[in-house]
Each structure stands twice: as structure tokens, then as C-alpha cells.
Design a protein around this motif. Sequence first.
Motif, PDB file in Angstrom:
ATOM      1  N   PRO A 146     -48.111   3.519  34.358  1.00 30.84           N
ATOM      2  CA  PRO A 146     -47.085   2.531  34.750  1.00 30.84           C
ATOM      3  C   PRO A 146     -46.210   2.082  33.589  1.00 30.84           C
ATOM      4  O   PRO A 146     -44.993   1.958  33.738  1.00 30.84           O
ATOM      5  CB  PRO A 146     -47.917   1.379  35.314  1.00 30.84           C
ATOM      6  CG  PRO A 146     -49.179   2.010  35.775  1.00 30.84           C
ATOM      7  CD  PRO A 146     -49.445   3.106  34.797  1.00 30.84           C
ATOM      8  N   LEU A 147     -46.798   1.854  32.428  1.00 28.08           N
ATOM      9  CA  LEU A 147     -46.003   1.460  31.265  1.00 28.08           C
ATOM     10  C   LEU A 147     -45.063   2.588  30.853  1.00 28.08           C
ATOM     11  O   LEU A 147     -43.892   2.350  30.551  1.00 28.08           O
ATOM     12  CB  LEU A 147     -46.911   1.088  30.093  1.00 28.08           C
ATOM     13  CG  LEU A 147     -46.203   0.838  28.763  1.00 28.08           C
ATOM     14  CD1 LEU A 147     -45.326  -0.393  28.851  1.00 28.08           C
ATOM     15  CD2 LEU A 147     -47.193   0.730  27.644  1.00 28.08           C
ATOM     16  N   LEU A 148     -45.570   3.817  30.848  1.00 27.75           N
ATOM     17  CA  LEU A 148     -44.729   4.954  30.472  1.00 27.75           C
ATOM     18  C   LEU A 148     -43.572   5.141  31.456  1.00 27.75           C
ATOM     19  O   LEU A 148     -42.453   5.456  31.052  1.00 27.75           O
ATOM     20  CB  LEU A 148     -45.574   6.221  30.385  1.00 27.75           C
ATOM     21  CG  LEU A 148     -46.624   6.243  29.266  1.00 27.75           C
ATOM     22  CD1 LEU A 148     -47.481   7.486  29.380  1.00 27.75           C
ATOM     23  CD2 LEU A 148     -45.958   6.161  27.919  1.00 27.75           C
ATOM     24  N   TRP A 149     -43.840   4.948  32.743  1.00 28.47           N
ATOM     25  CA  TRP A 149     -42.781   5.082  33.748  1.00 28.47           C
ATOM     26  C   TRP A 149     -41.717   3.995  33.551  1.00 28.47           C
ATOM     27  O   TRP A 149     -40.518   4.263  33.641  1.00 28.47           O
ATOM     28  CB  TRP A 149     -43.363   4.997  35.155  1.00 28.47           C
ATOM     29  CG  TRP A 149     -42.354   5.311  36.205  1.00 28.47           C
ATOM     30  CD1 TRP A 149     -41.375   4.481  36.686  1.00 28.47           C
ATOM     31  CD2 TRP A 149     -42.184   6.539  36.889  1.00 28.47           C
ATOM     32  NE1 TRP A 149     -40.630   5.113  37.623  1.00 28.47           N
ATOM     33  CE2 TRP A 149     -41.112   6.386  37.771  1.00 28.47           C
ATOM     34  CE3 TRP A 149     -42.855   7.754  36.846  1.00 28.47           C
ATOM     35  CZ2 TRP A 149     -40.683   7.404  38.601  1.00 28.47           C
ATOM     36  CZ3 TRP A 149     -42.427   8.761  37.679  1.00 28.47           C
ATOM     37  CH2 TRP A 149     -41.350   8.589  38.543  1.00 28.47           C
ATOM     38  N   PHE A 150     -42.166   2.776  33.310  1.00 29.64           N
ATOM     39  CA  PHE A 150     -41.237   1.666  33.098  1.00 29.64           C
ATOM     40  C   PHE A 150     -40.340   1.951  31.898  1.00 29.64           C
ATOM     41  O   PHE A 150     -39.116   1.801  31.975  1.00 29.64           O
ATOM     42  CB  PHE A 150     -42.017   0.361  32.901  1.00 29.64           C
ATOM     43  CG  PHE A 150     -41.151  -0.857  32.839  1.00 29.64           C
ATOM     44  CD1 PHE A 150     -40.745  -1.486  33.998  1.00 29.64           C
ATOM     45  CD2 PHE A 150     -40.746  -1.385  31.627  1.00 29.64           C
ATOM     46  CE1 PHE A 150     -39.951  -2.620  33.958  1.00 29.64           C
ATOM     47  CE2 PHE A 150     -39.953  -2.504  31.574  1.00 29.64           C
ATOM     48  CZ  PHE A 150     -39.554  -3.132  32.738  1.00 29.64           C
ATOM     49  N   LEU A 151     -40.937   2.358  30.776  1.00 29.16           N
ATOM     50  CA  LEU A 151     -40.142   2.645  29.576  1.00 29.16           C
ATOM     51  C   LEU A 151     -39.210   3.835  29.781  1.00 29.16           C
ATOM     52  O   LEU A 151     -38.050   3.790  29.356  1.00 29.16           O
ATOM     53  CB  LEU A 151     -41.070   2.900  28.390  1.00 29.16           C
ATOM     54  CG  LEU A 151     -41.824   1.684  27.864  1.00 29.16           C
ATOM     55  CD1 LEU A 151     -42.787   2.098  26.765  1.00 29.16           C
ATOM     56  CD2 LEU A 151     -40.864   0.628  27.367  1.00 29.16           C
TER      57      LEU A 151
END
Length: 176
Positions: free
Chosen positions: A133-138
Motif C-alpha cells: 500500500p505504501l509503495l502504491w501510494f508513492l
Amino acid sequence: MTSDSDDALSWDGDDGDSPTPTAPSPAERKSVAPADATLPEGWNAVGKGSGAVGRPVPEESDDADADADADADDTETPGLSTAMLLILGVVGGIYLLYSVGWVVGGLRLKPLANFFVIDAMFLPWFVLAVAAPLLWFLASWVLTRGKAGWIRVSALLLGVVLLVPWPFVTVGAIGL
């Protein structure tokens, strides 16, 4: 002493014949330099008209390119709208909950996964699932820079649909 209502609108000795002060015209504002147009080293002028501080006063010219270059220095990128900030906050919160869901769901599946794979195979995919989720957001934030707002929102909402922590949804937190 008079009780005339006009007395409240004038000063003693004001005869009303003095000219009303007017704002300078744009041409006069360009030609008038501030009294102290230099700042100490390391200081930056901010606010309206701060672009002229520390620069020589431009001469009156008909050159439109020079005026455009001076105006280009003062332009700033617009900030995010309130709606976009709200969407980013809500979607960011959902992604944070998704990461927690992947941790809880993945830890619940670890005993079952040990029947099929060893820990060396389980751990990297578990870490990647928690970080997804963090990687997708960034990635959606960086890759949609300069694009229309609806494209950024679409990319973020696509991640909300694709990154659902299915181990937590199906098994849940039963037995914790």
C-alpha cells in the motif's frame, strides 16, 4: 461647539479643500523603488511586491518579453485543493489500515503457509505485501505529478480496490 453630524467626519482645522490621496498608477509603482531595496545576506523578501527587492528597478519599455520574464520569476505552483487534500488523507488512511490488515492476516496465515513453503519463501512476500500500500501510494503520487487531478484520484482508488488484504478479510482476526 456644534452638534453638526459632519463634525464627526473631519479633523479640527480641516477645511475639506485638501485633495484626496489616490493610489499610484501601475506605471508610477514600477518607477518608484523602495527606500531600502537591499537586504542583509541570507535574507529573502516575502509578500506582495517582494520580487522587486534587491533587483534594479526596470526602466519603462515596450518590450513584452522582459515583462514576461519578470512575471515568470514570481509565479508559484498552485497548492492542492481542499478536496484533493481530503481525498489524499482518506485514501492514505485506508492504505495504512490495509498495511495493518496485511500484517494481521499474514501472521494468521503463517502456520498454514508453513505446510507449503519454508520461512525463507514466506517472509519476503509477507514484507512486500505489508509495504505494497505504501509503495502504491508513492508510485501513484510520483507518476501522476503534473497530470489532471482525476488521474491521480483514479490511480489511488485503483490501489484501494487491488490491494485489499484478502487474508484478513477472509480469515479475519479470530483467535488473536
